[in-house]
Design an enzyme around this catalytic site. Structure first.
Site, PDB file in Angstrom:
ATOM      1  N   LYS A 151       0.963  -1.207  -0.100  1.00 34.85           N
ATOM      2  CA  LYS A 151       0.097  -0.024   0.113  1.00 34.85           C
ATOM      3  C   LYS A 151       0.984   1.237  -0.190  1.00 34.85           C
ATOM      4  O   LYS A 151       0.684   2.096  -0.891  1.00 34.85           O
ATOM      5  CB  LYS A 151      -0.789  -0.183   1.242  1.00 34.85           C
ATOM      6  CG  LYS A 151      -2.131  -0.987   1.299  1.00 34.85           C
ATOM      7  CD  LYS A 151      -2.788  -0.828   2.509  1.00 34.85           C
ATOM      8  CE  LYS A 151      -1.897  -1.273   3.828  1.00 34.85           C
ATOM      9  NZ  LYS A 151      -1.326  -2.280   4.044  1.00 34.85           N
ATOM     10  N   GLU A 187       1.335   5.394  11.216  1.00 37.83           N
ATOM     11  CA  GLU A 187       2.179   4.362  10.490  1.00 37.83           C
ATOM     12  C   GLU A 187       3.596   4.754  10.990  1.00 37.83           C
ATOM     13  O   GLU A 187       3.889   5.556  12.154  1.00 37.83           O
ATOM     14  CB  GLU A 187       2.093   4.615   9.148  1.00 37.83           C
ATOM     15  CG  GLU A 187       0.878   4.247   8.498  1.00 37.83           C
ATOM     16  CD  GLU A 187       0.714   2.543   8.509  1.00 37.83           C
ATOM     17  OE1 GLU A 187       1.535   1.918   8.040  1.00 37.83           O
ATOM     18  OE2 GLU A 187      -0.332   2.059   9.071  1.00 37.83           O
ATOM     19  N   ARG A 188       4.789   4.232  10.516  1.00 37.69           N
ATOM     20  CA  ARG A 188       5.898   4.285  10.793  1.00 37.69           C
ATOM     21  C   ARG A 188       6.508   5.549  10.769  1.00 37.69           C
ATOM     22  O   ARG A 188       6.344   6.303   9.652  1.00 37.69           O
ATOM     23  CB  ARG A 188       6.835   3.264  10.219  1.00 37.69           C
ATOM     24  CG  ARG A 188       6.347   1.709  10.485  1.00 37.69           C
ATOM     25  CD  ARG A 188       6.975   0.895   9.143  1.00 37.69           C
ATOM     26  NE  ARG A 188       5.998  -0.174   9.295  1.00 37.69           N
ATOM     27  CZ  ARG A 188       5.024  -0.534   8.573  1.00 37.69           C
ATOM     28  NH1 ARG A 188       4.669   0.372   7.783  1.00 37.69           N
ATOM     29  NH2 ARG A 188       4.435  -1.595   8.526  1.00 37.69           N
TER      30      ARG A 188
HETATM   31  N1  LIG Z   1       5.791  -2.329  -6.636  1.00 34.65           N
HETATM   32  C1  LIG Z   1       6.552  -3.043  -5.952  1.00 34.65           C
HETATM   33  N2  LIG Z   1       7.718  -3.531  -6.632  1.00 34.65           N
HETATM   34  C2  LIG Z   1       8.202  -4.252  -5.728  1.00 34.65           C
HETATM   35  N3  LIG Z   1       8.305  -4.512  -4.512  1.00 34.65           N
HETATM   36  C3  LIG Z   1       7.394  -4.088  -3.925  1.00 34.65           C
HETATM   37  C4  LIG Z   1       6.354  -3.350  -4.433  1.00 34.65           C
HETATM   38  N4  LIG Z   1       5.116  -3.048  -3.690  1.00 34.65           N
HETATM   39  C5  LIG Z   1       5.572  -3.584  -2.315  1.00 34.65           C
HETATM   40  N5  LIG Z   1       6.764  -4.233  -2.572  1.00 34.65           N
HETATM   41  C6  LIG Z   1       7.660  -4.949  -1.311  1.00 34.65           C
HETATM   42  O1  LIG Z   1       6.474  -5.311  -0.360  1.00 34.65           O
HETATM   43  C7  LIG Z   1       6.906  -4.563   0.772  1.00 34.65           C
HETATM   44  C8  LIG Z   1       5.841  -4.027   1.692  1.00 34.65           C
HETATM   45  O2  LIG Z   1       5.305  -2.851   0.951  1.00 34.65           O
HETATM   46  P1  LIG Z   1       4.605  -1.713   1.766  1.00 34.65           P
HETATM   47  O3  LIG Z   1       5.476  -1.039   2.944  1.00 34.65           O
HETATM   48  O4  LIG Z   1       4.138  -0.732   0.852  1.00 34.65           O
HETATM   49  O5  LIG Z   1       3.416  -2.362   2.468  1.00 34.65           O
HETATM   50  P2  LIG Z   1       2.213  -1.807   3.167  1.00 34.65           P
HETATM   51  O6  LIG Z   1       1.143  -2.677   2.654  1.00 34.65           O
HETATM   52  O7  LIG Z   1       2.280  -0.459   3.284  1.00 34.65           O
HETATM   53  O8  LIG Z   1       2.272  -2.464   4.873  1.00 34.65           O
HETATM   54  P3  LIG Z   1       1.841  -2.044   6.094  1.00 34.65           P
HETATM   55  O9  LIG Z   1       0.359  -2.316   6.179  1.00 34.65           O
HETATM   56  O10 LIG Z   1       2.678  -2.782   6.833  1.00 34.65           O
HETATM   57  O11 LIG Z   1       2.060  -0.466   6.265  1.00 34.65           O
HETATM   58  C9  LIG Z   1       7.950  -3.604   0.276  1.00 34.65           C
HETATM   59  O12 LIG Z   1       9.238  -3.282   1.200  1.00 34.65           O
HETATM   60  C10 LIG Z   1       8.421  -4.322  -0.807  1.00 34.65           C
HETATM   61  O13 LIG Z   1       9.572  -5.142  -0.475  1.00 34.65           O
HETATM   62 MG   LIG Z   2       2.302   0.932   5.047  1.00 33.99          MG
END
Ligand SMILES: Nc1ncnc2c1ncn2[C@@H]1O[C@H](COP(=O)(O)OP(=O)(O)OP(=O)(O)O)[C@@H](O)[C@H]1O
Ligand SMILES: [Mg+2]
Length: 526
Positions: A176, A202-203
């Site tokens: 996300k 968030e962080r």
């Molecule tokens: N478009 C992308 N290309 C390559 N890797 C990706 C991509 N999107 C996400 N990732 C991988 O997934 C990991 C987690 O992504 P992200 O931090 O955006 O998750 P999140 O959904 O925001 O999680 P949270 O709910 O913990 O905040 C990233 O660190 C990366 O390794």
């Molecule tokens: Mg996130």
């Protein structure tokens, strides 16, 4: 009742007079975590008043309830360390306020409107209450215009609305924040208006990273950031969204500019509301959420609106607890949005980034009247192909690809190529994927999908379409191999390492022949 009389009479008889304006003093009666009860003998502060306590007034409390004629209950927006019964509390006579105006551009704030970017102090400017009503119905505008993001999957299948609200739904770690950051990267530069980023719960690290990225990209002069991250008390996380929105409303209403409002993560706002509600002693509702979740969320979401003077386009990340899309928080958020982009864990685990699930995501802009007949037709055909592939997947995993009819095999080949074509390298992930980011125009994206659906890339390996921009890059990447006409052998040889939907069935089908297959077939049909 005897006690109530004089207090009320005083409040009614002397509106706006000194005794009400000047800060009045109270004393703390009880402190339970973030919940503070205060006694005021003179004038009882109204709901949403800000109270201050501590040697330097560093402890801030917002009044949320008037318990009786002399007592109010408030929630602390700062840590309550050092607070004790009997300590003096000052009623500031005002609700929570944040600075608004041109001065806030390129700065980073906390929920109190303090600058937190280690820069110079804010020059004198206007401060506004964070509690504002949503614009009345008569002032709302209803234009429908598409907002291009340069991300193929989104522009083709779920186009965003200028002045609309879009949600990025997904469980933990499915991408996300990465997708939101990429959208900021792609859109902030071309967007003439102001961008406001609001980090809720968030962080802290992500806030710092974003600030540095925006600084390097040179878009900070038109950007404002407001943070109430996960280390802050629930009261602060609960109000930081309102603070950011107040700044956005200023640019919309007073400067008549378009605003791009990005929120990561709206679920944390709901969660903070849940904590506040629990601390205030309200009875929890379904799954422990606060009984007032719907009201709290709509009070925030309804302020994000388009008026005749400007539009607030908002993109919100929504964390979905335990990947359960029927969670009340996710369901309530869905209902406010004009586009929902659902990220799937399965796709993320297959390396198909952005991990958008095309069958679960939708946008109200995807109608022929808005995007045009060609775009609409293509989007429908792509969805149909994916839906058929999803149905065939069960059969493939039980019987193997070779049991499918030639038409079905073609559907599978097209769907897998489309799936790969709709992946895209991101600018913001270059440091860990090693691939340069790509911005793809809607025309290029539609063209690529159309050519795949017309089987022009049948003889190209699937990997040629993985993580590319426009479709012509596939031609430069690999030459088609005319000998491999059958999708079966290609699927096996050319998959991205994590993608395993097709190769799997072969060993299973080989090891367990007839009886198992018949059984499995029955099971599938029932
Ligand atoms: N478009 C992308 N290309 C390559 N890797 C990706 C991509 N999107 C996400 N990732 C991988 O997934 C990991 C987690 O992504 P992200 O931090 O955006 O998750 P999140 O959904 O925001 O999680 P949270 O709910 O913990 O905040 C990233 O660190 C990366 O390794
Ligand atoms: Mg996130």
């Amino acid at each position: 009742m005897v006690g109530l009389g004089p207090g009320v009479a005083k409040g009614l008889n002397l509106p706006g007079q000194e005794s009400l304006k000047g800060p009045s003093l109270g004393a703390i009666v009880s402190v339970r975590g973030s919940v503070v009860d205060v006694r005021f003998d003179e004038h009882l502060p109204p709901i949403y008043s800000v109270l201050r306590a501590g040697d330097k007034g560093q402890i801030v409390i917002e009044v949320l309830a008037q318990l009786d004629a002399r007592h109010v209950r408030g929630i602390a927006l700062t840590p309550t360390q050092g607070l004790a019964r009997g300590m003096a509390v000052q009623d500031m006579g005002d609700p929570l306020k944040v600075p608004v105006g041109k001065e806030v551009l390129s700065r980073m704030f906390d929920v109190f409107g303090n600058v937190i970017d280690r820069g110079a102090a804010l020059p004198d400017c206007q401060w506004r209450s964070v509690h504002q009503p949503p614009p009345p119905l008569a002032r709302r505008s209803t234009k429908s215009e598409v907002f291009e993001t340069g991300i193929k999957a989104i522009d083709v299948l779920m186009p965003l609305e200028r002045g609309g609200k879009a949600g990025l739904f997904g469980g933990a770690g499915v991408g996300k924040t990465v997708l939101l950051t990429e959208m900021i990267h792609n859109m902030v530069g071309q967007h003439e208006g102001v961008s406001i980023f609001c980090g809720i719960g968030e962080r802290c690290r992500e806030g710092e990273e974003l600030y540095q990225q925006m600084k390097e990209a040179g878009v900070l002069p038109n950007m404002v950031m407001v943070f109430g991250q996960m280390n802050e008390p629930p009261g602060a996380r609960f109000r930081v969204g309102h603070a950011a929105l107040t700044m956005a409303e200023y640019f919309r209403d007073d400067e008549h500019r378009d605003v791009l409002l990005l929120i990561d993560n709206i679920f944390r706002f709901i969660q903070a509301g849940m904590e506040v509600s629990g601390l205030m002693g309200q009875m929890p509702s379904r799954l422990g959420y606060q009984p007032t979740m719907g009201t709290e969320l709509s009070r925030l979401e309804e302020r994000i609106a388009n008026t005749d003077t400007g539009a607030i386009t908002s993109i919100q990340a929504v964390y979905v607890p335990a990947d359960d899309f029927t969670d009340p928080a996710a369901v309530h958020t869905f209902s406010h949005l004009s586009a929902s982009i659902v990220l799937s864990r399965k796709r993320a685990s297959e390396g198909l980034f952005p991990a958008i699930d095309p069958l679960q995501s939708n946008s109200k802009m995807a109608t022929p009247g808005i995007v045009g007949a060609r775009h609409y037709g293509l989007a429908q055909e792509i969805r149909r192909t994916f839906a058929q592939y999803a149905q065939l997947k069960d059969i493939i995993s039980m019987l193997g690809l070779e049991q499918l009819s030639p038409e079905d095999r073609n559907v599978v080949a097209r769907a897998r190529r489309l799936e790969r074509f709709l992946t895209q390298p991101f600018f913001t992930t270059k440091q860990f994927t090693g691939l340069d980011g790509k911005l793809v125009s809607l025309e290029d994206a539609l063209d690529g999908c159309e050519r795949i659906l017309r089987d022009e890339f049948k003889d190209y390996p699937e990997s040629a379409l993985y993580m590319i921009g426009a479709i012509n890059e596939a031609k430069g990447k690999v030459k088609p191999s005319p000998s491999t006409a059958e999708p079966k052998s290609k699927a096996k040889a050319d998959l991205a390492p994590a993608a395993k939907a097709t190769p799997e069935p072969h060993p299973i089908a080989g090891a367990r022949p007839q009886p198992m297959l018949e059984h499995a077939d029955d099971a599938h049909e029932s």
